[in-house]
Design a protein around this motif. Structure first.
Motif, short mmCIF file in Angstrom:
data_model
loop_
_atom_site.label_atom_id
_atom_site.label_comp_id
_atom_site.label_asym_id
_atom_site.label_seq_id
_atom_site.Cartn_x
_atom_site.Cartn_y
_atom_site.Cartn_z
N THR A 291 0.83 -1.21 0.00
CA THR A 291 0.00 0.00 0.00
C THR A 291 0.87 1.26 0.00
OG1 THR A 291 -1.73 -1.19 1.23
CG2 THR A 291 -1.83 1.22 1.23
N ILE A 292 1.89 1.27 0.83
CA ILE A 292 2.82 2.40 0.86
C ILE A 292 3.52 2.55 -0.49
CG2 ILE A 292 4.96 3.27 1.88
CD1 ILE A 292 2.62 3.61 3.73
N PHE A 293 3.91 1.42 -1.06
CA PHE A 293 4.62 1.44 -2.34
C PHE A 293 3.73 1.97 -3.45
CE2 PHE A 293 6.91 -1.08 -5.80
CZ PHE A 293 7.96 -0.18 -5.85
N MET A 294 2.45 1.60 -3.43
CA MET A 294 1.50 2.11 -4.42
C MET A 294 1.40 3.63 -4.33
SD MET A 294 -2.58 1.26 -4.79
CE MET A 294 -2.92 1.97 -3.15
N ILE A 295 1.34 4.15 -3.12
CA ILE A 295 1.27 5.60 -2.93
C ILE A 295 2.54 6.27 -3.42
CG2 ILE A 295 1.11 7.42 -1.17
CD1 ILE A 295 -0.60 5.47 0.50
N VAL A 296 3.68 5.64 -3.17
CA VAL A 296 4.96 6.19 -3.63
C VAL A 296 5.01 6.27 -5.15
CG1 VAL A 296 7.44 5.69 -3.78
CG2 VAL A 296 6.26 5.50 -1.58
N ILE A 297 4.57 5.21 -5.83
CA ILE A 297 4.60 5.19 -7.29
C ILE A 297 3.68 6.27 -7.86
CG2 ILE A 297 3.98 3.84 -9.33
CD1 ILE A 297 4.92 1.36 -7.85
N ILE A 298 2.49 6.41 -7.28
CA ILE A 298 1.56 7.45 -7.74
C ILE A 298 2.16 8.83 -7.53
CG2 ILE A 298 -0.69 8.51 -7.28
CD1 ILE A 298 -1.74 5.73 -6.58
N ALA A 299 2.81 9.03 -6.38
CA ALA A 299 3.42 10.33 -6.10
C ALA A 299 4.55 10.64 -7.08
CB ALA A 299 3.96 10.34 -4.66
N PHE A 300 5.38 9.64 -7.38
CA PHE A 300 6.46 9.84 -8.35
C PHE A 300 5.89 10.21 -9.72
CE2 PHE A 300 9.65 7.96 -5.56
CZ PHE A 300 10.81 8.60 -5.98
N ALA A 301 4.85 9.48 -10.16
CA ALA A 301 4.26 9.74 -11.47
C ALA A 301 3.65 11.13 -11.53
CB ALA A 301 3.21 8.68 -11.78
N ALA A 302 2.94 11.52 -10.49
CA ALA A 302 2.31 12.85 -10.46
C ALA A 302 3.37 13.95 -10.47
CB ALA A 302 1.42 12.98 -9.23
N PHE A 303 4.44 13.76 -9.70
CA PHE A 303 5.52 14.75 -9.65
C PHE A 303 6.20 14.88 -11.01
CE2 PHE A 303 10.06 15.69 -8.97
CZ PHE A 303 9.94 16.94 -8.39
N GLN A 304 6.48 13.72 -11.63
CA GLN A 304 7.11 13.74 -12.95
C GLN A 304 6.25 14.48 -13.97
OE1 GLN A 304 8.13 9.44 -13.56
NE2 GLN A 304 9.86 10.32 -14.61
N LEU A 305 4.97 14.14 -14.01
CA LEU A 305 4.08 14.77 -14.97
C LEU A 305 4.03 16.28 -14.76
CD1 LEU A 305 1.09 12.25 -15.11
CD2 LEU A 305 2.62 12.88 -16.99
N ARG A 306 3.96 16.70 -13.51
CA ARG A 306 3.88 18.14 -13.21
C ARG A 306 5.14 18.86 -13.68
NH1 ARG A 306 0.57 21.05 -9.97
NH2 ARG A 306 1.35 23.00 -9.10
N VAL A 307 6.30 18.29 -13.35
CA VAL A 307 7.57 18.94 -13.70
C VAL A 307 7.80 18.91 -15.20
CG1 VAL A 307 10.07 18.78 -13.45
CG2 VAL A 307 8.60 18.49 -11.45
N LEU A 308 7.62 17.75 -15.83
CA LEU A 308 7.93 17.62 -17.25
C LEU A 308 6.94 18.37 -18.12
CD1 LEU A 308 9.00 13.87 -17.38
CD2 LEU A 308 10.48 15.89 -17.49
N GLN A 309 5.68 18.42 -17.72
CA GLN A 309 4.71 19.19 -18.51
C GLN A 309 4.99 20.69 -18.42
OE1 GLN A 309 0.91 17.78 -17.09
NE2 GLN A 309 0.82 16.14 -18.60
N ARG A 310 5.45 21.15 -17.27
CA ARG A 310 5.89 22.56 -17.17
C ARG A 310 7.07 22.79 -18.09
NH1 ARG A 310 5.84 24.19 -10.73
NH2 ARG A 310 3.57 24.33 -10.48
N ARG A 311 7.96 21.80 -18.16
CA ARG A 311 9.12 21.90 -19.04
C ARG A 311 8.69 21.98 -20.51
NH1 ARG A 311 14.41 23.38 -19.48
NH2 ARG A 311 15.51 22.08 -20.98
N GLU A 312 7.64 21.23 -20.87
CA GLU A 312 7.12 21.28 -22.23
C GLU A 312 6.67 22.69 -22.59
OE1 GLU A 312 4.12 18.38 -23.13
OE2 GLU A 312 5.09 16.87 -21.86
N VAL A 313 5.96 23.34 -21.66
CA VAL A 313 5.46 24.69 -21.90
C VAL A 313 6.60 25.67 -22.07
CG1 VAL A 313 4.12 26.59 -20.91
CG2 VAL A 313 3.31 24.23 -20.67
N SER A 314 7.64 25.52 -21.23
CA SER A 314 8.78 26.45 -21.32
C SER A 314 9.57 26.26 -22.60
CB SER A 314 9.70 26.26 -20.11
OG SER A 314 10.31 24.98 -20.12
N LEU A 315 9.57 25.01 -23.14
CA LEU A 315 10.28 24.79 -24.39
C LEU A 315 9.51 25.40 -25.57
CD1 LEU A 315 11.39 21.07 -23.93
CD2 LEU A 315 12.85 23.09 -23.90
#
Length: 315
Positions: A291-315
């Protein structure tokens, strides 16, 4: 007056026809909506039965001391608090994070390089694309056992012949180097899928941009940084998120090469959950870990999407 009287019935007929058409349109839309819901319903039921309900059951049993069979007792959050003081669990998370980050970076760097090269003017382009995709269709366990033979036999024999003492024995038996073998296997197997995604992205880049860049005297590297990469930023985001998510769940690679050894030096979180939950009588405890691991994976994916999508806009 006669003209007005003559128009009255015609207008009423037109109004009735328009009303009938509108009613028929609404009826057709309702039928389409009902058809859509009936088509989606089986998928929703299957998702609930085979995903949502098991997840909720897992969360419930993570609050018990169940060994996976027989009697169990409700223990509340004690499994979760015990996880943070378990050195084996912390070691598994450290190995998993280190492995996933390194493998994700290497896979995307290698896949993007090969994809750009395959997208250029080279002979047998389509044949090479097929060759590079082969690792993705092979079973991880099968190629894992092949790599195990290479690391345990072929590589030490070659290193001995060349006088490289560090590699004269299997790296899979070295607690400090065993993880490197798993990274090599994972990168070799996963690069194929990422190459296909990047090639699909490169096909969307207009050739006129490269022609304009060449006329302006832009070097190959400048064209890549100013044209290619910004245009395929969305594909880069997809590959990074999927690669990290898959590598965080690494299981088959470890099982085929080291089975978590030597000792527990290459034991990933997934392998630990499997061993402890299904072989070690720690069903409830490892469900808390899952259960903890599932939350960790979701958090990593959400963080990645947020950061990389902002990067897309800046590019």
């Amino acid at each position: 007056m006669a003209t007005t009287a003559a128009r009255g019935p015609a207008d009423r007929a037109t109004g009735r026809a328009a009303g009938s058409a509108a009613k028929g349109g609404r009826l057709k839309e309702n039928q389409t909506a009902r058809t859509f819901y009936w088509m989606v319903l089986p998928a929703v039921v299957l998702f609930l039965v085979f995903h949502t309900i098991p997840v909720l059951q897992g969360v419930f049993y993570s609050l018990t001391d169940s060994p996976g069979y027989g009697d169990w007792s409700f223990v509340g959050l004690s499994n979760y608090t015990a996880l943070f003081g378990d050195p084996r669990v912390m070691s598994a998370y450290w190995f998993t994070f280190r492995f996933a980050i390194i493998a994700t970076v290497l896979v995307n760097a290698l896949a993007l390089t090969i994809a750009v090269w395959l997208n250029g003017r080279i002979k047998w382009k389509n044949t090479l694309r097929g060759v590079y995709f082969i690792p993705n269709v092979l079973s991880v366990l099968v190629i894992g056992y092949v790599f195990q033979y290479l690391f345990a036999g072929a590589v030490p024999a070659l290193a001995t012949a060349l006088g490289i003492d560090r590699l004269s024995t299997s790296i899979l038996a070295d607690p400090q180097l065993a993880w490197v073998g798993i990274v090599i296997l994972a990168v070799w197997q996963a690069t194929a899928f990422n190459i296909i995604i990047y090639i699909a992205g490169l096909q969307t880049v207009p050739q006129e941009l490269y022609e304009a860049g060449s006329l302006d005297g832009a070097s190959a590297w400048r064209q890549f940084t100013s044209i290619t990469f910004p245009m395929i930023a969305g594909f880069f985001t997809i590959n990074m998120v999927l690669a990290l998510k898959n590598f965080l769940q690494v299981f088959d690679h470890v099982l085929a090469l080291t089975n978590g050894g030597p000792g527990t030096s290459t034991e990933s979180v997934s392998v630990l959950i499997f061993k402890g939950g299904f072989q070690g009588g720690e069903y409830g405890y490892q469900l808390a870990n899952a259960t903890i691991f599932m939350i960790v994976i979701i958090a990593f994916a959400a963080f990645q999407l947020r950061v990389l999508q902002r990067r897309e806009v800046s590019l």
